[in-house]
Design a protein around this motif. Sequence first.
Motif, PDB file in Angstrom:
ATOM      1  N   LEU A 367       0.912  -1.086   0.206  1.00  0.00           N
ATOM      2  CA  LEU A 367       0.008  -0.119   0.111  1.00  0.00           C
ATOM      3  C   LEU A 367       1.541   0.933   0.024  1.00  0.00           C
ATOM      4  CD1 LEU A 367      -2.687   0.984   0.108  1.00  0.00           C
ATOM      5  CD2 LEU A 367      -3.077   0.938   2.681  1.00  0.00           C
ATOM      6  N   VAL A 368       0.716   1.989  -0.959  1.00  0.00           N
ATOM      7  CA  VAL A 368       1.274   3.214  -0.989  1.00  0.00           C
ATOM      8  C   VAL A 368       0.290   4.102  -0.933  1.00  0.00           C
ATOM      9  CG1 VAL A 368       2.867   5.037  -2.865  1.00  0.00           C
ATOM     10  CG2 VAL A 368       3.220   2.171  -2.061  1.00  0.00           C
ATOM     11  N   ARG A 369       0.237   5.959   0.241  1.00  0.00           N
ATOM     12  CA  ARG A 369      -0.623   6.654  -0.529  1.00  0.00           C
ATOM     13  C   ARG A 369       0.478   7.689  -1.442  1.00  0.00           C
ATOM     14  NH1 ARG A 369      -2.991  10.031   4.880  1.00  0.00           N
ATOM     15  NH2 ARG A 369      -1.226  10.997   3.763  1.00  0.00           N
ATOM     16  N   LEU A 370      -0.954   8.454  -2.444  1.00  0.00           N
ATOM     17  CA  LEU A 370      -0.406   9.647  -2.848  1.00  0.00           C
ATOM     18  C   LEU A 370      -1.035  10.667  -3.014  1.00  0.00           C
ATOM     19  CD1 LEU A 370       0.199   7.586  -6.157  1.00  0.00           C
ATOM     20  CD2 LEU A 370       1.689   8.451  -4.570  1.00  0.00           C
ATOM     21  N   ASN A 371      -0.753  12.054  -2.885  1.00  0.00           N
ATOM     22  CA  ASN A 371      -0.863  13.057  -2.619  1.00  0.00           C
ATOM     23  C   ASN A 371      -0.399  13.659  -3.958  1.00  0.00           C
ATOM     24  OD1 ASN A 371      -2.221  15.861  -1.853  1.00  0.00           O
ATOM     25  ND2 ASN A 371      -0.255  16.284  -1.758  1.00  0.00           N
ATOM     26  N   ILE A 372      -1.511  14.184  -4.571  1.00  0.00           N
ATOM     27  CA  ILE A 372      -1.153  14.830  -6.139  1.00  0.00           C
ATOM     28  C   ILE A 372      -1.212  16.601  -5.533  1.00  0.00           C
ATOM     29  CG2 ILE A 372      -1.569  15.517  -7.963  1.00  0.00           C
ATOM     30  CD1 ILE A 372      -1.496  12.822  -7.114  1.00  0.00           C
ATOM     31  N   GLY A 373      -0.048  17.206  -6.187  1.00  0.00           N
ATOM     32  CA  GLY A 373       0.146  18.876  -5.578  1.00  0.00           C
ATOM     33  C   GLY A 373      -0.251  19.274  -7.262  1.00  0.00           C
ATOM     34  N   LEU A 374       0.389  20.801  -7.156  1.00  0.00           N
ATOM     35  CA  LEU A 374      -0.115  21.815  -7.947  1.00  0.00           C
ATOM     36  C   LEU A 374       1.046  21.674  -9.099  1.00  0.00           C
ATOM     37  CD1 LEU A 374      -1.997  24.634  -6.094  1.00  0.00           C
ATOM     38  CD2 LEU A 374      -3.208  22.978  -7.775  1.00  0.00           C
ATOM     39  N   GLU A 375       1.574  20.356  -9.748  1.00  0.00           N
ATOM     40  CA  GLU A 375       2.598  20.327 -10.716  1.00  0.00           C
ATOM     41  C   GLU A 375       2.125  20.299 -11.932  1.00  0.00           C
ATOM     42  OE1 GLU A 375       4.721  18.707  -6.876  1.00  0.00           O
ATOM     43  OE2 GLU A 375       2.901  18.683  -7.693  1.00  0.00           O
ATOM     44  N   GLN A 376       3.035  20.114 -12.834  1.00  0.00           N
ATOM     45  CA  GLN A 376       1.669  20.135 -14.358  1.00  0.00           C
ATOM     46  C   GLN A 376       1.328  18.252 -13.830  1.00  0.00           C
ATOM     47  OE1 GLN A 376       0.763  21.618 -17.274  1.00  0.00           O
ATOM     48  NE2 GLN A 376       1.007  23.236 -15.353  1.00  0.00           N
ATOM     49  N   THR A 377       0.211  18.517 -14.431  1.00  0.00           N
ATOM     50  CA  THR A 377       0.181  16.614 -14.863  1.00  0.00           C
ATOM     51  C   THR A 377       1.000  15.658 -15.349  1.00  0.00           C
ATOM     52  OG1 THR A 377      -2.241  17.196 -14.415  1.00  0.00           O
ATOM     53  CG2 THR A 377      -1.796  15.082 -14.774  1.00  0.00           C
ATOM     54  N   GLN A 378       0.741  15.855 -16.117  1.00  0.00           N
ATOM     55  CA  GLN A 378       2.384  14.638 -17.450  1.00  0.00           C
ATOM     56  C   GLN A 378       3.223  15.475 -16.503  1.00  0.00           C
ATOM     57  OE1 GLN A 378       0.929  13.160 -19.951  1.00  0.00           O
ATOM     58  NE2 GLN A 378       3.293  12.292 -19.265  1.00  0.00           N
ATOM     59  N   ASP A 379       3.530  15.742 -15.712  1.00  0.00           N
ATOM     60  CA  ASP A 379       5.485  16.129 -15.052  1.00  0.00           C
ATOM     61  C   ASP A 379       5.122  14.863 -14.268  1.00  0.00           C
ATOM     62  OD1 ASP A 379       6.843  18.001 -17.200  1.00  0.00           O
ATOM     63  OD2 ASP A 379       6.030  19.049 -15.467  1.00  0.00           O
ATOM     64  N   LEU A 380       4.448  14.437 -13.561  1.00  0.00           N
ATOM     65  CA  LEU A 380       3.919  14.030 -12.211  1.00  0.00           C
ATOM     66  C   LEU A 380       4.053  12.017 -12.927  1.00  0.00           C
ATOM     67  CD1 LEU A 380       1.627  15.752  -9.620  1.00  0.00           C
ATOM     68  CD2 LEU A 380       3.930  15.465  -9.577  1.00  0.00           C
ATOM     69  N   ILE A 381       3.189  12.028 -14.351  1.00  0.00           N
ATOM     70  CA  ILE A 381       2.647  11.083 -14.409  1.00  0.00           C
ATOM     71  C   ILE A 381       4.358  10.228 -14.954  1.00  0.00           C
ATOM     72  CG2 ILE A 381       1.718   9.804 -16.697  1.00  0.00           C
ATOM     73  CD1 ILE A 381      -0.445  11.085 -16.172  1.00  0.00           C
ATOM     74  N   ASP A 382       5.550  11.119 -15.185  1.00  0.00           N
ATOM     75  CA  ASP A 382       5.685  11.165 -16.413  1.00  0.00           C
ATOM     76  C   ASP A 382       6.772  10.915 -14.586  1.00  0.00           C
ATOM     77  OD1 ASP A 382       5.848  11.446 -19.120  1.00  0.00           O
ATOM     78  OD2 ASP A 382       6.699  13.739 -18.649  1.00  0.00           O
ATOM     79  N   ASP A 383       6.986  11.256 -13.330  1.00  0.00           N
ATOM     80  CA  ASP A 383       8.054  10.409 -12.847  1.00  0.00           C
ATOM     81  C   ASP A 383       7.363   9.260 -12.360  1.00  0.00           C
ATOM     82  OD1 ASP A 383       9.842  11.511 -10.500  1.00  0.00           O
ATOM     83  OD2 ASP A 383       7.994  12.117  -9.290  1.00  0.00           O
ATOM     84  N   LEU A 384       6.122   8.737 -12.492  1.00  0.00           N
ATOM     85  CA  LEU A 384       6.032   7.918 -12.008  1.00  0.00           C
ATOM     86  C   LEU A 384       6.268   6.797 -12.410  1.00  0.00           C
ATOM     87  CD1 LEU A 384       2.458   8.959 -10.909  1.00  0.00           C
ATOM     88  CD2 LEU A 384       3.721   8.014  -9.263  1.00  0.00           C
ATOM     89  N   LYS A 385       6.134   6.991 -13.664  1.00  0.00           N
ATOM     90  CA  LYS A 385       5.976   5.849 -15.371  1.00  0.00           C
ATOM     91  C   LYS A 385       7.865   5.225 -14.666  1.00  0.00           C
ATOM     92  CE  LYS A 385       5.180   6.926 -18.893  1.00  0.00           C
ATOM     93  NZ  LYS A 385       4.727   7.234 -20.235  1.00  0.00           N
ATOM     94  N   GLN A 386       9.213   6.725 -14.734  1.00  0.00           N
ATOM     95  CA  GLN A 386      10.292   6.189 -14.443  1.00  0.00           C
ATOM     96  C   GLN A 386      10.664   5.754 -13.214  1.00  0.00           C
ATOM     97  OE1 GLN A 386      12.545   7.315 -11.897  1.00  0.00           O
ATOM     98  NE2 GLN A 386      11.248   8.800 -11.248  1.00  0.00           N
ATOM     99  N   ALA A 387       9.818   6.091 -12.142  1.00  0.00           N
ATOM    100  CA  ALA A 387       9.887   5.288 -10.480  1.00  0.00           C
ATOM    101  C   ALA A 387       9.813   3.753 -10.682  1.00  0.00           C
ATOM    102  CB  ALA A 387       9.343   5.948  -9.874  1.00  0.00           C
ATOM    103  N   LEU A 388       8.707   3.098 -11.423  1.00  0.00           N
ATOM    104  CA  LEU A 388       7.910   1.911 -12.147  1.00  0.00           C
ATOM    105  C   LEU A 388       9.126   1.480 -12.876  1.00  0.00           C
ATOM    106  CD1 LEU A 388       3.910   2.292 -12.576  1.00  0.00           C
ATOM    107  CD2 LEU A 388       5.152   1.712 -10.848  1.00  0.00           C
ATOM    108  N   ALA A 389       9.363   2.001 -14.061  1.00  0.00           N
ATOM    109  CA  ALA A 389      10.535   1.193 -14.839  1.00  0.00           C
ATOM    110  C   ALA A 389      12.189   1.219 -13.273  1.00  0.00           C
ATOM    111  CB  ALA A 389      11.336   2.250 -15.549  1.00  0.00           C
ATOM    112  N   SER A 390      12.446   1.710 -12.880  1.00  0.00           N
ATOM    113  CA  SER A 390      13.658   1.597 -12.300  1.00  0.00           C
ATOM    114  C   SER A 390      13.275   0.253 -10.997  1.00  0.00           C
ATOM    115  CB  SER A 390      14.144   3.016 -11.575  1.00  0.00           C
ATOM    116  OG  SER A 390      12.618   3.054 -10.265  1.00  0.00           O
TER     117      SER A 390
END
Length: 390
Positions: A367-390
């Motif tokens: 279980l992991v909890r996420l809080n979404i802030g006011l950064e650009q949505t696509q930048d946050l998705i890209d961050d999640l994508k690279q973390a999953l890939a790593s």
Amino acid sequence: MVDRGRSGNRRDWRTRLIQPEVEPPSDFVSLAPAVHRGSTVVFERLADVRDDWRSGRYTYGLYGTPTVLELGLRIADLEGARHSFVVPGGQAALVLVYLAFCTAGSHVLVPESAYGPNKELGPGLLQGLGISVETYPPMIGGDLAHLIRPETRLVWCESPGSITMEVQDVPAIVAAARAHGVPVALDNTYAAGILFDAFAAGVDVSVQALTKYVGGHSDLLLGTVSVRDEATYERVGSVNRLLGLAVSPDDCALALRGLETLAVRLDALERSTLIIAQWLKERPEVALVLHPAFPDCPGHEIWRNQFTGSASVFSIVFAEDWHARRVAGFVDALRLFRIGYSWGGTTSLVMAYPEDGSNSRSYGARLVRLNIGLEQTQDLIDDLKQALAS
């Protein structure tokens, strides 16, 4: 020696440092609320002195300055409350409610999905005071009636739960409790006191951590206890006075400023969060997305019928083959999501929970909890994508 203290009939300069004889013009009007700092309140006449928090008049800084009382009035107006007491934080708000309604021998019901420090009060402080706290399944609804004892003095709700996101049937719980004369308190922080109408649902007390959405910038600690009626106002207010839960007018001014952008921030956070949650839902690494707006989240139908929107915080459960080390690697690989508790600010946050934690339920360490802030949505998705890939 020449006495340089006096000039004509003027008071000594040292006295004028304390009690000046000049005043600025009084016709200043600003869009920003004034910040009134002060502990001691002075009176024109002895007959004006009132040491009574119920009087609605200023008596001592502990009971609030104009800045503090304005924030309380604004929150009460938004929530439709009789009154809102401003306290130093969300945890202080929880403690105030417990001590207002419970004494030695009292029994309290708290949902299993509640904020962790709320549940920690049971075997800690409250047990030492002779108050028994029992947890109950958050989706119990009206069947809560079977858990109410003759000595039950308070029922807590938290909807959705802070981590596992179960949406409770608050009106059904209220009906069960009211049939036994038991008051219901709701931690309404997720909804910012707005997305869910606590008092329309029948609760007696609505608690918020203004630290989250009202503050909105991760730079203050405040809470409120909003009460339904006069009797609850008397009960909570008398205990609040004795506990000395004073707050900073500077923090209250920041919260008042936060209110001005609350609607805009909530709208932006909801939009971005739904996009990101949907993206995660389609990832093969994620077994479950716990977001109230999704049909497979516990209590989704209740959320759809009783809430007017969703907020920025949700949880994900990784697939069965994800163990604690792999989850930790994902969290550590994130760059825009900062590791930290809380939510509601401008910065995106992430937190993983241990397998033996009280909120892990059947999800273990996945279980992991996420809080979404006011950064650009696509930048946050890209961050999640690279973390999953790593």
